[in-house]
Write an enzyme that holds these catalytic residues in place. Structure first.
Site, PDB file in Angstrom:
ATOM      1  N   GLU A 399      15.676 -31.698  12.769  1.00 14.31           N
ATOM      2  CA  GLU A 399      15.146 -30.446  13.058  1.00 14.31           C
ATOM      3  C   GLU A 399      15.352 -29.296  11.550  1.00 14.31           C
ATOM      4  O   GLU A 399      14.959 -28.630  10.677  1.00 14.31           O
ATOM      5  CB  GLU A 399      16.103 -29.651  13.535  1.00 14.31           C
ATOM      6  CG  GLU A 399      15.668 -29.126  14.720  1.00 14.31           C
ATOM      7  CD  GLU A 399      15.991 -30.893  15.777  1.00 14.31           C
ATOM      8  OE1 GLU A 399      16.932 -31.922  15.070  1.00 14.31           O
ATOM      9  OE2 GLU A 399      15.208 -31.008  16.940  1.00 14.31           O
ATOM     10  N   PHE A 422      13.541 -27.567  21.866  1.00 15.61           N
ATOM     11  CA  PHE A 422      13.748 -26.686  23.156  1.00 15.61           C
ATOM     12  C   PHE A 422      14.864 -26.019  22.351  1.00 15.61           C
ATOM     13  O   PHE A 422      15.150 -26.004  21.233  1.00 15.61           O
ATOM     14  CB  PHE A 422      14.589 -27.469  23.792  1.00 15.61           C
ATOM     15  CG  PHE A 422      13.771 -27.816  25.302  1.00 15.61           C
ATOM     16  CD1 PHE A 422      13.925 -27.398  26.233  1.00 15.61           C
ATOM     17  CD2 PHE A 422      13.467 -29.796  25.271  1.00 15.61           C
ATOM     18  CE1 PHE A 422      12.724 -28.163  27.089  1.00 15.61           C
ATOM     19  CE2 PHE A 422      12.128 -29.823  25.736  1.00 15.61           C
ATOM     20  CZ  PHE A 422      12.196 -29.166  27.361  1.00 15.61           C
ATOM     21  N   ASP A 424      17.398 -25.415  22.305  1.00 16.01           N
ATOM     22  CA  ASP A 424      19.265 -25.925  21.896  1.00 16.01           C
ATOM     23  C   ASP A 424      19.749 -26.617  21.242  1.00 16.01           C
ATOM     24  O   ASP A 424      20.170 -26.620  20.645  1.00 16.01           O
ATOM     25  CB  ASP A 424      19.356 -27.037  23.610  1.00 16.01           C
ATOM     26  CG  ASP A 424      18.796 -26.116  24.760  1.00 16.01           C
ATOM     27  OD1 ASP A 424      19.951 -25.214  25.477  1.00 16.01           O
ATOM     28  OD2 ASP A 424      18.008 -25.543  24.766  1.00 16.01           O
ATOM     29  N   HIS A 466      19.508 -27.994  27.550  1.00 12.34           N
ATOM     30  CA  HIS A 466      17.533 -28.064  27.771  1.00 12.34           C
ATOM     31  C   HIS A 466      17.577 -26.263  28.475  1.00 12.34           C
ATOM     32  O   HIS A 466      16.391 -26.397  29.140  1.00 12.34           O
ATOM     33  CB  HIS A 466      17.014 -28.967  28.319  1.00 12.34           C
ATOM     34  CG  HIS A 466      16.549 -29.630  27.834  1.00 12.34           C
ATOM     35  ND1 HIS A 466      17.755 -31.138  27.782  1.00 12.34           N
ATOM     36  CD2 HIS A 466      15.482 -30.299  26.699  1.00 12.34           C
ATOM     37  CE1 HIS A 466      17.727 -32.123  27.258  1.00 12.34           C
ATOM     38  NE2 HIS A 466      16.210 -31.841  27.364  1.00 12.34           N
TER      39      HIS A 466
END
Ligand SMILES: Cc1ncc(C[n+]2csc(CCOP(=O)(O)OP(=O)(O)O)c2C)c(N)n1
Length: 660
Positions: A399, A422, A424, A466
């Site tokens: 990410e 997600f 999260d 999640h």
């Protein structure tokens, strides 16, 4: 030290001499000024100049460089005016960051130099982004990013190299191995023999060179440049050098054995190169003295101009104004005519994204499994067939590097949308978002034209990692916009607006709404203004201010309690907030409940409640009540999750409000 001129002309050899002498002389002057107390701080690159200077000279002037705090030679190598550089270091308005950034933490797009953030490693992925932009446009250009030996231990180093290798991006990663990361010697930093050996693990070429030999650096980077462009691949160069001064001037060098300084003094990059040119008959004492005089004059003139400018005079409006890039007012509003069809929340988002892709050929989508697979929620299903793999990109699991790549694309005028699989998982891209994307426009005027889609929220039995509601992590950060729609119509219009907006937008999509909520959606492209709330229904007894799934809970409650007249405000945008709409909503009933799925403490409800108390006190008939989820992580078992959720506490909260 052996120098090989290969095919370099006398002029080129002399040009490199001038280029390496200049930063050395600037630094020597800075050390004098530091001792005189006329400047406050200095990060020295003395002893390492051959790397910055040689690498910069080997690139074309419109190829991006991502320098760090010891790379003065990059800035002088790109011929940035010295007076402006000095103003920058002094925190003057006439520098490159209007006094907002220190030392070398600034970029200058006109010189294709990208500013670092203090965290070092995040710089690397930005080079992936600019290289991707060149690749997509079919331009034969390379990007070059610097790392120290210490910086190679950061996850960002691994992520950036891996993405560049997997995507075949022409990036030169240049490690300056100078023996220490602050006080930590390399043997406590890594245990591989040479850092260049790591290249093999990424499937790229790697080489270790003498970083104090300017001709070695220059020729290696020239060849690397050609290789990267021709092969469409990255390359890792480890340049061995030594830091001849402390980490920064105040920190001293007690921890460095004296013999190392003596050893490396012998290898001084400026003196050795000068001796070589003297031996070659290209320089003599007179010519060196003359050149030094010329450079000294340039430095003195720059200093005079720099010192002449007084301290910044703060202008509050300008400070606030520059946090965001000016957004063209492209909001069309919801079309009043034209075809409308019933769509699920997720279909509305998908349609908005598809129309934005058609509208902006420079829009690139990135995310895990978003290509052939269509994304974890299938929102981009069919996009690859329509727009191709170049623009709909599956990413490795990284990410941080993808947010960095998105920002690098912005430097080259691309728009990008990153799908966080997600919400999260944003934690592992957090730094790039809150420190790089959010601050870059304020720091040096560079827009971050990036949308990050955040499938968020609970109620789907997905457990602690999640299901989180983490929008409040971002509403705290000036420079970001935070959007959170609750209906299909708003989802499409706000997503399109987020993509139009040149600022970084965190776009929250509640997963439980994806397929559960259906509504009318205009088929044409349209945008809804970011920062404007929506009155869901008018009412006279109580006001519920909410967003996301909360809008549906509030509506459900109002339907079940026809005896109470409920005013419901859907915030839609959480940053900026629509204070005018909030005030109107408060004044409508004088009794306010703020409802969100996020846990209560530190949630957005606290902020809104404080604002209402400060600004609407006279309109209140009862204390503002907040309703949020309980202060635990979000649990998996459906019974526990239900107990956790704000929705389960809504009846009680409203009773409290009504009975006051
Ligand atoms: C994420 C992060 N952790 C710690 C620091 C503090 N810090 C600044 S520079 C530095 C050492 C960097 O060493 P290296 O990458 O070898 O570069 P050098 O300073 O030697 O050029 C450290 C620990 C930081 N800036 N960012």
């Amino acid at each position: 030290m052996q120098f090989y001129r290969a095919g370099l002309t006398d002029e080129q050899l002399l040009m490199l001499h001038r280029r390496i002498l200049f930063p050395r002389m600037i630094e020597e002057k800075m050390l004098v000024l530091l001792r005189q107390g006329r400047i406050s701080k200095w990060f020295s690159g003395i002893g390492q100049e051959a790397i910055s200077v040689g690498a910069t000279a080997a690139l074309e002037s419109d190829e991006w460089i991502m320098p760090l705090h010891r790379n003065l030679g990059v800035f002088t190598g790109r011929d940035m005016p010295f007076a402006q550089l000095f103003k920058q270091w002094q925190g003057r308005k006439g520098g490159f960051s209007k006094g907002r950034e220190r030392s070398f933490h600034f970029g200058a797009p006109e010189f294709h130099v990208c500013g670092m953030i203090s965290h070092l490693g995040p710089q690397l992925a930005l080079a992936d982004g600019t290289a991707l932009a060149h690749k997509l446009r079919g331009e034969g250009k390379v990007s070059l990013a610097f790392s120290g030996d210490g910086g190679t231990s950061e996850g960002d180093f691994h992520e950036a190299l891996n993405v560049a290798a997997v995507w075949g991006l022409p990036v030169i990663f240049m490690i300056e191995n100078n023996g220490y990361g602050l006080s930590t010697p390399v043997r406590e930093q890594f245990i591989c023999k040479q850092l260049a050996d790591r290249a093999k693990g990424y499937g790229m070429k790697g080489i270790t060179i003498d970083g104090n030999n300017i001709l070695d650096v220059y020729q290696t980077v020239k060849e690397a440049r050609e290789y990267c462009i021709k092969e469409g691949k990255p390359m890792l160069i480890e340049a061995m050098t030594f830091r001849m001064r402390g980490h920064e001037e105040a920190s001293g060098v007690k921890y460095v054995p004296k013999r190392l300084f003596e050893e490396w003094q012998e290898k001084d990059p400026v003196q050795n190169y000068e001796s070589y040119l003297v031996k070659k008959g290209l320089l003599n004492e007179d010519r060196i003295a003359q050149l030094r005089e010329e450079l000294r004059t340039e430095i003195e003139q720059g200093l005079e101009e720099g010192f002449a400018e007084g301290p910044v005079v703060p202008n509050l409006q300008e400070e606030l104004h520059d946090v965001y890039a000016p957004a063209k007012s492209t909001a069309t509003g919801i079309p009043e005519s034209g075809p409308v069809s019933e769509k699920k929340f997720i279909q509305a988002l998908s349609e908005g994204l598809e129309q934005s892709m058609e509208r902006h050929p420079n829009l690139v989508l990135m995310g895990q499994d978003i290509a052939e697979y269509g994304g974890a929620f299938k929102l981009t299903e069919g996009f690859v067939e329509k727009f191709g793999k170049a623009r709909v990109r599956n990413t490795p699991l990284c990410e941080s590097a993808i947010v960095g790549t998105a920002l690098g694309l912005s430097l080259e005028g691309f728009k990008s949308m990153m799908e966080m699989q997600f919400a999260d998982f944003v934690t592992v891209g957090f730094n790039q978002i809150v420190n790089n994307l959010a601050k870059i426009h304020y720091r040096w005027g560079q827009p971050a034209d990036v949308v990050i889609r955040m499938p968020t929220g609970g109620g789907v039995g997905a457990g602690p990692f999640h299901s989180q509601s983490n929008e409040a992590w971002f509403t705290k950060v000036p420079g970001l916009k935070v959007v959170y729609p609750s209906t299909p119509e708003d989802a499409k219009g706000l997503l399109c607006a987020a993509i139009e907006d040149p600022n970084p937008v965190m776009f929250f999509e509640h997963k439980a709404l994806y397929r559960a909520i259906t509504g009318p959606v205009p088929e044409a492209f349209y945008t809804i203004e970011i920062g404007k709330a929506r009155v869901v229904q008018e009412g006279e007894d109580i006001t519920i201010i909410t967003y996301g799934a909360g809008v549906h809970w509030a509506t459900e409650w109002a339907t079940k309690h026809p005896e109470t007249s409920v005013y419901i405000l859907d915030l839609r945008s959480l940053l900026p907030l629509d204070y005018e709409a909030i005030q109107t909503a408060v004044e409508a009933t004088g009794r306010v409940l703020i409802l969100h799925e996020d846990t209560l403490f530190g949630g957005l409800g606290g902020e809104i409640s404080a604002w209402i108390n400060e600004h609407c006190f006279k309109s209140l008939d009862a204390p503002v009540v907040r309703c949020g989820s309980i202060e635990t992580p979000i649990p998996f078992a459906i019974e526990l999750e239900q107990q956790f959720m704000a929705k389960s506490h809504l009846d009680g909260a409203l009773e409290k409000l009504l009975s006051f």
